[in-house]
Enzyme design. Structure first.
Site, short mmCIF file in Angstrom:
data_model
loop_
_atom_site.label_atom_id
_atom_site.label_comp_id
_atom_site.label_asym_id
_atom_site.label_seq_id
_atom_site.Cartn_x
_atom_site.Cartn_y
_atom_site.Cartn_z
CG ASP A 1 -14.48 -15.49 4.37
OD1 ASP A 1 -15.09 -16.32 4.04
OD2 ASP A 1 -13.84 -14.39 3.97
CG ASP B 1 -12.23 -18.09 -1.23
OD1 ASP B 1 -11.37 -18.29 -0.98
OD2 ASP B 1 -13.40 -18.06 -1.79
#
Length: 238
Positions: free
Chosen positions: A16, A18
């Protein structure tokens, strides 16, 4: 580092972006601030526009196109286009206005302060195994010095439904030509990252940066394989 499940050999990692590789909150707050300042100067009628007024049009688009949330960039673009149409712009001018807002958004969106520790960790990992980025967001890794660490980057919308749906997880495994159980997905969200990866057949690493308790967290549905509190802990797995 805490282990909750037996770990199979890790031959690749997916990440991932953010709030996993950097703190996304400051850049998003600044970006939204700059976007509303831009729109207030775009047309005298918008000079006193409330900062959250675009949400009216976001909600309208979501009602019209329930699946639009899978592509946050297109959702944002269509919301601004609808905004301009609402104020009497022609279709051509509304599209030009929406494009201008999105260009301004993109200018600020990727001004991210990536910690040196993140660069160091990704450098060490990428020297040993393939790395892939899987994101629901609209950050552009090439604009903040992250793209070169990844073999490829998958974004919700262009590359499938948003996490926790399996689309991007399975695409990553297929493109890596690896069994899903030999891929470790790393992310901060217990739903989109941990549950999504596990339900797609991957192993999951939860990066817990806020001192949360996985056993009592309301978002916990499935336990990850590993919990870490610092990204550089991952280097000890290889």
């Amino acid at each position: 580092m805490r282990f909750y499940r037996p770990l199979s050999p890790v031959r690749a990692m997916t990440f991932d972006l953010d709030d996993t590789l950097y703190d996304n909150r400051p850049v998003m707050d600044k970006t939204e601030e700059e976007v509303i300042a831009f729109i207030r100067q775009y047309d005298p009628r918008f000079s006193e526009l409330p900062a959250d007024y675009i949400n009216v049009f976001r909600d309208r688009i979501r009602r019209q196109q329930p699946e639009i949330f899978h592509d946050v960039s297109r959702w944002r673009l269509l919301s601004w286009r609808t905004f301009f149409l609402h104020y009497g712009y022609t279709a051509t001018r509304a599209q030009a206005g929406a494009d201008a807002v999105m260009a301004h958004f993109a200018q600020w969106r990727s001004r991210i302060d990536v910690p040196q520790s993140t660069h160091d960790t990704l450098t060490a990992l990428a020297a040993k195994i393939p790395l892939v980025a899987i994101t629901n967001g609209n950050m552009e890794p090439e604009k903040c010095g992250l793209a070169d660490y990844f073999t490829f980057i998958l974004k919700a919308g262009p590359d499938g439904r948003a996490k926790p749906f399996y689309d991007m997880y399975r695409t990553a495994a297929q493109r890596l030509a690896l069994p899903a159980e030999n891929i470790l997905h790393v992310g901060d969200n217990l739903n989109t990252d941990v549950e999504g990866a596990l339900c797609s057949g991957m192993q999951a690493c939860w990066i817990n940066l806020d001192g949360r308790d996985v056993y009592h967290d309301p978002e916990t549905r499935l336990l990850p394989h590993i919990e870490i509190t610092q990204l550089d802990s991952l280097t000890g797995l290889l």
